[in-house]
Design a protein around this motif. Structure first.
Motif, PDB file in Angstrom:
ATOM      1  N   ARG A  70      -1.001   1.058   4.510  1.00 59.89           N
ATOM      2  CA  ARG A  70      -1.037   0.859   5.954  1.00 59.89           C
ATOM      3  C   ARG A  70       0.310   1.219   6.550  1.00 59.89           C
ATOM      4  NH1 ARG A  70      -4.128  -4.898   6.680  1.00 59.89           N
ATOM      5  NH2 ARG A  70      -6.054  -4.267   5.672  1.00 59.89           N
TER       6      ARG A  70
ATOM      7  N   LEU B 191       2.933   0.475   9.655  1.00 61.16           N
ATOM      8  CA  LEU B 191       3.321  -0.589  10.565  1.00 61.16           C
ATOM      9  C   LEU B 191       4.060   0.044  11.731  1.00 61.16           C
ATOM     10  CD1 LEU B 191       3.820  -3.567  11.324  1.00 61.16           C
ATOM     11  CD2 LEU B 191       5.855  -3.473   9.880  1.00 61.16           C
TER      12      LEU B 191
ATOM     13  N   ARG C   6       3.052  -5.617  17.343  1.00 57.48           N
ATOM     14  CA  ARG C   6       3.012  -5.168  15.953  1.00 57.48           C
ATOM     15  C   ARG C   6       1.603  -4.671  15.649  1.00 57.48           C
ATOM     16  NH1 ARG C   6       5.215  -7.379  10.573  1.00 57.48           N
ATOM     17  NH2 ARG C   6       3.488  -6.938   9.175  1.00 57.48           N
TER      18      ARG C   6
ATOM     19  N   GLU D 274      -0.756  -2.770  12.693  1.00 54.05           N
ATOM     20  CA  GLU D 274      -0.942  -2.253  11.342  1.00 54.05           C
ATOM     21  C   GLU D 274      -2.185  -1.385  11.371  1.00 54.05           C
ATOM     22  OE1 GLU D 274      -0.999  -4.903   7.991  1.00 54.05           O
ATOM     23  OE2 GLU D 274       0.627  -6.091   8.849  1.00 54.05           O
TER      24      GLU D 274
ATOM     25  N   ARG E  96       4.006  -0.841   5.713  1.00 48.97           N
ATOM     26  CA  ARG E  96       3.885  -2.293   5.618  1.00 48.97           C
ATOM     27  C   ARG E  96       4.277  -2.705   4.213  1.00 48.97           C
ATOM     28  NH1 ARG E  96      -0.296  -6.172   4.044  1.00 48.97           N
ATOM     29  NH2 ARG E  96      -1.173  -4.359   3.014  1.00 48.97           N
TER      30      ARG E  96
END
Length: 100
Positions: free
Chosen positions: A24, A26, A67, A69, A99
């Protein structure tokens, strides 16, 4: 002046292997704390067809820390999303990485 969000993300790509599909990205976004700031940021992510996996938004003084993701779609797509987010009205800073 808004502090840089690039210091808060890990720019290094994780190792390959069995976890590759679970990677992922971020994105940390600093935006003005206005009623439509979060929706503008989410609109950009939606138009870029980013698959959102986690979201948080917290007010920090006059700004909002957002934030995101998302599933990894490659370096080029991450760069495009970051530049589109940075061009979004009310966004004051964008940082992205992996992440942890």
């Amino acid at each position: 002046m808004v502090p840089s969000v690039s210091d808060r993300v890990d720019p290094l790509k994780p190792e390959g292997g069995d976890l590759a599909p679970l990677r992922r990205r971020l994105f940390l976004v600093t935006a003005e704390d206005t009623p439509d700031a979060l929706m503008r940021v989410l609109g950009v992510a939606s138009v870029q067809q980013a698959r959102l996996r986690a979201l948080s938004a917290v007010p920090e003084g006059l700004h909002m820390a957002i934030r995101l993701e998302i599933d990894d779609q490659g370096d080029d797509r991450a760069q495009v999303l970051a530049s589109r987010l940075a061009a979004c009205p009310s966004v004051r800073g964008v940082g992205f990485g992996w992440r942890q």
